[in-house]
Write a protein that holds these residues in place. Structure first.
Motif, PDB file in Angstrom:
ATOM      1  N   GLY A  93     -31.678 -47.166  29.503  1.00 41.19           N
ATOM      2  CA  GLY A  93     -32.963 -46.556  29.192  1.00 41.19           C
ATOM      3  C   GLY A  93     -33.241 -45.271  29.941  1.00 41.19           C
ATOM      4  N   ARG A  94     -32.191 -44.622  30.458  1.00 40.46           N
ATOM      5  CA  ARG A  94     -32.390 -43.379  31.195  1.00 40.46           C
ATOM      6  C   ARG A  94     -31.937 -42.204  30.328  1.00 40.46           C
ATOM      7  NH1 ARG A  94     -33.211 -42.277  36.699  1.00 40.46           N
ATOM      8  NH2 ARG A  94     -32.687 -44.432  37.279  1.00 40.46           N
ATOM      9  N   ALA A  95     -32.853 -41.280  30.074  1.00 41.46           N
ATOM     10  CA  ALA A  95     -32.526 -40.110  29.254  1.00 41.46           C
ATOM     11  C   ALA A  95     -31.694 -39.125  30.071  1.00 41.46           C
ATOM     12  CB  ALA A  95     -33.807 -39.435  28.775  1.00 41.46           C
ATOM     13  N   VAL A  96     -30.584 -38.671  29.513  1.00 39.45           N
ATOM     14  CA  VAL A  96     -29.690 -37.763  30.219  1.00 39.45           C
ATOM     15  C   VAL A  96     -29.138 -36.743  29.242  1.00 39.45           C
ATOM     16  CG1 VAL A  96     -27.640 -39.205  29.848  1.00 39.45           C
ATOM     17  CG2 VAL A  96     -27.717 -37.653  31.820  1.00 39.45           C
ATOM     18  N   ASP A  97     -28.841 -35.576  29.764  1.00 37.86           N
ATOM     19  CA  ASP A  97     -28.231 -34.519  28.952  1.00 37.86           C
ATOM     20  C   ASP A  97     -27.103 -33.906  29.769  1.00 37.86           C
ATOM     21  OD1 ASP A  97     -28.347 -32.513  26.611  1.00 37.86           O
ATOM     22  OD2 ASP A  97     -28.451 -31.216  28.377  1.00 37.86           O
ATOM     23  N   PHE A  98     -25.875 -34.054  29.288  1.00 36.85           N
ATOM     24  CA  PHE A  98     -24.714 -33.439  29.918  1.00 36.85           C
ATOM     25  C   PHE A  98     -24.408 -32.129  29.205  1.00 36.85           C
ATOM     26  CE2 PHE A  98     -24.018 -37.786  31.318  1.00 36.85           C
ATOM     27  CZ  PHE A  98     -23.410 -37.644  32.563  1.00 36.85           C
ATOM     28  N   GLU A  99     -24.526 -31.028  29.917  1.00 33.62           N
ATOM     29  CA  GLU A  99     -24.130 -29.741  29.354  1.00 33.62           C
ATOM     30  C   GLU A  99     -22.854 -29.278  30.052  1.00 33.62           C
ATOM     31  OE1 GLU A  99     -25.986 -25.628  27.784  1.00 33.62           O
ATOM     32  OE2 GLU A  99     -26.618 -26.203  29.806  1.00 33.62           O
ATOM     33  N   ILE A 100     -21.815 -29.056  29.263  1.00 35.74           N
ATOM     34  CA  ILE A 100     -20.505 -28.682  29.785  1.00 35.74           C
ATOM     35  C   ILE A 100     -20.213 -27.257  29.343  1.00 35.74           C
ATOM     36  CG2 ILE A 100     -18.042 -29.227  29.761  1.00 35.74           C
ATOM     37  CD1 ILE A 100     -18.917 -32.135  29.004  1.00 35.74           C
ATOM     38  N   LEU A 101     -20.073 -26.382  30.317  1.00 37.66           N
ATOM     39  CA  LEU A 101     -19.745 -25.001  30.010  1.00 37.66           C
ATOM     40  C   LEU A 101     -18.232 -24.805  30.051  1.00 37.66           C
ATOM     41  CD1 LEU A 101     -22.400 -22.835  31.898  1.00 37.66           C
ATOM     42  CD2 LEU A 101     -22.564 -24.041  29.706  1.00 37.66           C
ATOM     43  N   LEU A 102     -17.746 -23.993  29.137  1.00 42.00           N
ATOM     44  CA  LEU A 102     -16.316 -23.703  29.036  1.00 42.00           C
ATOM     45  C   LEU A 102     -16.164 -22.246  28.623  1.00 42.00           C
ATOM     46  CD1 LEU A 102     -13.342 -24.739  28.976  1.00 42.00           C
ATOM     47  CD2 LEU A 102     -13.720 -25.328  26.568  1.00 42.00           C
ATOM     48  N   ASN A 103     -15.355 -21.506  29.364  1.00 39.70           N
ATOM     49  CA  ASN A 103     -15.153 -20.097  29.024  1.00 39.70           C
ATOM     50  C   ASN A 103     -14.588 -19.952  27.616  1.00 39.70           C
ATOM     51  OD1 ASN A 103     -15.958 -19.627  31.625  1.00 39.70           O
ATOM     52  ND2 ASN A 103     -14.044 -18.671  32.292  1.00 39.70           N
ATOM     53  N   GLU A 104     -14.956 -18.871  26.959  1.00 39.27           N
ATOM     54  CA  GLU A 104     -14.386 -18.600  25.638  1.00 39.27           C
ATOM     55  C   GLU A 104     -12.883 -18.391  25.734  1.00 39.27           C
ATOM     56  OE1 GLU A 104     -16.604 -15.251  24.292  1.00 39.27           O
ATOM     57  OE2 GLU A 104     -18.298 -16.460  23.577  1.00 39.27           O
ATOM     58  N   ARG A 105     -12.443 -17.728  26.807  1.00 40.82           N
ATOM     59  CA  ARG A 105     -11.003 -17.514  27.024  1.00 40.82           C
ATOM     60  C   ARG A 105     -10.533 -18.494  28.089  1.00 40.82           C
ATOM     61  NH1 ARG A 105      -9.689 -11.278  27.951  1.00 40.82           N
ATOM     62  NH2 ARG A 105      -7.602 -12.206  27.884  1.00 40.82           N
ATOM     63  N   THR A 106      -9.558 -19.319  27.745  1.00 39.99           N
ATOM     64  CA  THR A 106      -9.047 -20.318  28.675  1.00 39.99           C
ATOM     65  C   THR A 106      -7.535 -20.176  28.822  1.00 39.99           C
ATOM     66  OG1 THR A 106      -8.651 -22.008  26.981  1.00 39.99           O
ATOM     67  CG2 THR A 106     -10.856 -21.918  27.967  1.00 39.99           C
ATOM     68  N   ARG A 107      -6.993 -20.903  29.783  1.00 35.19           N
ATOM     69  CA  ARG A 107      -5.550 -20.877  30.009  1.00 35.19           C
ATOM     70  C   ARG A 107      -4.796 -21.745  29.016  1.00 35.19           C
ATOM     71  NH1 ARG A 107      -4.858 -20.540  36.574  1.00 35.19           N
ATOM     72  NH2 ARG A 107      -6.921 -19.713  37.039  1.00 35.19           N
ATOM     73  N   ASP A 108      -5.506 -22.627  28.328  1.00 36.04           N
ATOM     74  CA  ASP A 108      -4.858 -23.584  27.424  1.00 36.04           C
ATOM     75  C   ASP A 108      -5.787 -23.840  26.240  1.00 36.04           C
ATOM     76  OD1 ASP A 108      -3.766 -25.815  26.143  1.00 36.04           O
ATOM     77  OD2 ASP A 108      -3.020 -26.696  28.012  1.00 36.04           O
ATOM     78  N   ASP A 109      -5.529 -23.190  25.130  1.00 37.29           N
ATOM     79  CA  ASP A 109      -6.402 -23.320  23.962  1.00 37.29           C
ATOM     80  C   ASP A 109      -6.375 -24.736  23.384  1.00 37.29           C
ATOM     81  OD1 ASP A 109      -7.143 -20.694  24.204  1.00 37.29           O
ATOM     82  OD2 ASP A 109      -5.712 -19.949  22.713  1.00 37.29           O
ATOM     83  N   GLU A 110      -5.221 -25.385  23.433  1.00 40.36           N
ATOM     84  CA  GLU A 110      -5.146 -26.745  22.885  1.00 40.36           C
ATOM     85  C   GLU A 110      -5.968 -27.706  23.737  1.00 40.36           C
ATOM     86  OE1 GLU A 110      -1.096 -27.896  22.456  1.00 40.36           O
ATOM     87  OE2 GLU A 110      -0.643 -26.382  20.918  1.00 40.36           O
ATOM     88  N   ALA A 111      -5.893 -27.556  25.048  1.00 44.74           N
ATOM     89  CA  ALA A 111      -6.705 -28.407  25.918  1.00 44.74           C
ATOM     90  C   ALA A 111      -8.188 -28.138  25.705  1.00 44.74           C
ATOM     91  CB  ALA A 111      -6.337 -28.168  27.381  1.00 44.74           C
ATOM     92  N   ALA A 112      -8.551 -26.884  25.483  1.00 44.70           N
ATOM     93  CA  ALA A 112      -9.949 -26.546  25.219  1.00 44.70           C
ATOM     94  C   ALA A 112     -10.440 -27.231  23.950  1.00 44.70           C
ATOM     95  CB  ALA A 112     -10.112 -25.034  25.108  1.00 44.70           C
ATOM     96  N   ALA A 113      -9.604 -27.259  22.922  1.00 43.46           N
ATOM     97  CA  ALA A 113      -9.987 -27.925  21.675  1.00 43.46           C
ATOM     98  C   ALA A 113     -10.179 -29.420  21.894  1.00 43.46           C
ATOM     99  CB  ALA A 113      -8.923 -27.676  20.609  1.00 43.46           C
ATOM    100  N   ARG A 114      -9.330 -30.023  22.734  1.00 41.52           N
ATOM    101  CA  ARG A 114      -9.474 -31.459  23.019  1.00 41.52           C
ATOM    102  C   ARG A 114     -10.757 -31.737  23.796  1.00 41.52           C
ATOM    103  NH1 ARG A 114      -3.832 -30.873  24.062  1.00 41.52           N
ATOM    104  NH2 ARG A 114      -4.207 -30.905  26.323  1.00 41.52           N
ATOM    105  N   VAL A 115     -11.124 -30.832  24.685  1.00 40.67           N
ATOM    106  CA  VAL A 115     -12.363 -30.979  25.449  1.00 40.67           C
ATOM    107  C   VAL A 115     -13.565 -30.979  24.506  1.00 40.67           C
ATOM    108  CG1 VAL A 115     -13.924 -29.748  27.002  1.00 40.67           C
ATOM    109  CG2 VAL A 115     -11.530 -30.087  27.645  1.00 40.67           C
ATOM    110  N   VAL A 116     -13.589 -30.025  23.591  1.00 42.84           N
ATOM    111  CA  VAL A 116     -14.700 -29.925  22.640  1.00 42.84           C
ATOM    112  C   VAL A 116     -14.773 -31.176  21.770  1.00 42.84           C
ATOM    113  CG1 VAL A 116     -15.620 -28.628  20.692  1.00 42.84           C
ATOM    114  CG2 VAL A 116     -14.660 -27.402  22.654  1.00 42.84           C
TER     115      VAL A 116
END
Length: 366
Positions: free
Chosen positions: A210-233
């Protein structure tokens, strides 16, 4: 001249101690420099690199040290060791000593956050830590590790605030607990995918409680690993309270404004030693939940919750503890304390440089 005289006989004012810092244009280096007693030389241009790029550091080469020996009194190394082999680093340090210039090394990193394989970096530490004239580190626990591994003592000087202006804190007044994670460009020491999956599981547990929470995850547009970035999203899509926001690389002011609006900041590190993010969160009155890595938790232990990324309950508990914590002291009080601490750190560095110079001068006379 080995080091500046204690008094300038023309103007009867103390001479500035000239420091060749590696690097010079870094917020931490600016924060520790007492400009009334210390002059930090600018970073020399790096051949083939864009303006403002200091690596690989030209200052830490025998050629630069010899040709600019009359321009600096102390060599202070912070970062950039990984640009050299152990033999190259050894030659540079021996050159500084041959020129009568003391070497100060601040042990920010006992593990390099930019590297996966730490073995080459440890070889560099085995060169510079035994040979530096003075060692500085940021926490007493790191000093204990240095003593244990290399039998060298270190002066412990706290990481000072890097904020020059008083932060403006804007927080929501609703009951939702706002949790932030910044994955940056997915550098090697950030356990990005596991952090997002843990956030998803923790969000589910908190929702059930019953606890309201909001996780905001920031990720740079340019990353070292595009495939890993897609998995994160993709992983964040498994719970409506967890979302990823792709951004350009944010300015320091934008990062401070974002963190200032959070109730908890999460550091999902795989390895590391100290963290400037912990210092910024402390400036802004935001507690940190992080993995038990290096000595990060000892920078501000009262504001740090240890979590395990394989156990979402630990993150859910950290969110609850941050939400239920009593009100923090006024920001003006914290700001005053941090500025006083920064001045003390500047004074300590100026004293350390003067002592290192004096010891070299006494040795030369002997």
């Amino acid at each position: 001249m080995l080091c500046p005289p204690t008094e300038n006989h023309i103007v009867t004012e103390p001479a500035l101690i000239r420091v060749a810092s590696i690097p010079a244009t870094h917020p931490y280096v600016r924060a520790i420099a007492d400009t009334e007693r210390v002059k930090v030389l600018p970073d020399p241009p790096v051949p083939g690199a864009a303006a403002g790029v200091w690596w690989p550091p030209v200052t830490l080469t025998p050629q630069w040290l010899v040709s600019h020996a009359d321009e600096f009194d102390v060599l202070h190394v912070h970062f950039g060791l990984e640009s050299f082999s152990p033999d190259e680093l050894r030659e540079a340090l021996e050159t500084a000593h041959r020129l009568g210039r003391p070497v100060v090394y601040t042990v920010h990193d006992l593990e390099n956050p930019q590297l996966v394989d730490q073995a080459p970096y440890r070889e560099l530490l085995d060169v510079i830590i035994p040979s530096a004239d003075r060692l500085v580190t940021l926490t007493a626990t790191a000093a204990d590790e240095i003593e244990r591994r290399w039998h060298r003592s270190s002066e412990v000087l706290a990481h000072p605030t890097l904020l020059d202006d008083a932060p403006v804190i804007v927080r929501s007044g609703d009951a939702t607990v706002r949790v932030g994670i910044h994955l940056r460009d997915l550098r090697p020491n950030i356990d990005a995918e596991r952090a997002v999956r843990t956030a998803v599981d923790a969000a589910g547990q908190l929702a059930e409680a019953g606890r309201a929470v909001d996780f905001e995850i920031l990720l740079n547009e340019r990353t070292r690993d595009d495939e890993a970035a897609a998995r994160v999203v993709a992983a964040a899509a498994d719970h409506p309270s967890v979302h990823v926001r792709r951004t350009p690389r944010l300015s320091d002011a934008d990062i401070a404004a974002w963190i200032g609006g959070l109730d908890l900041f999460v550091l999902p590190y795989l390895h590391g030693t100290h963290s400037g993010w912990v210092e910024l969160c402390h400036d802004l009155g935001v507690p940190v939940a992080g993995t038990e890595v290096g000595h990060i938790g000892w920078q501000h232990p009262d504001d740090f919750f240890v979590i395990e990324l394989d156990d979402a309950r630990t993150l859910a508990e950290a969110v609850s503890r941050a939400s239920d914590a009593p009100p923090r002291p006024p920001m003006d009080t914290r700001r005053s304390e941090r500025l006083a601490e920064r001045q003390a750190v500047r004074t300590a560095h100026a004293r350390l440089y003067a002592e290192a110079c004096a010891r070299v001068t006494e040795g030369a006379r002997a």
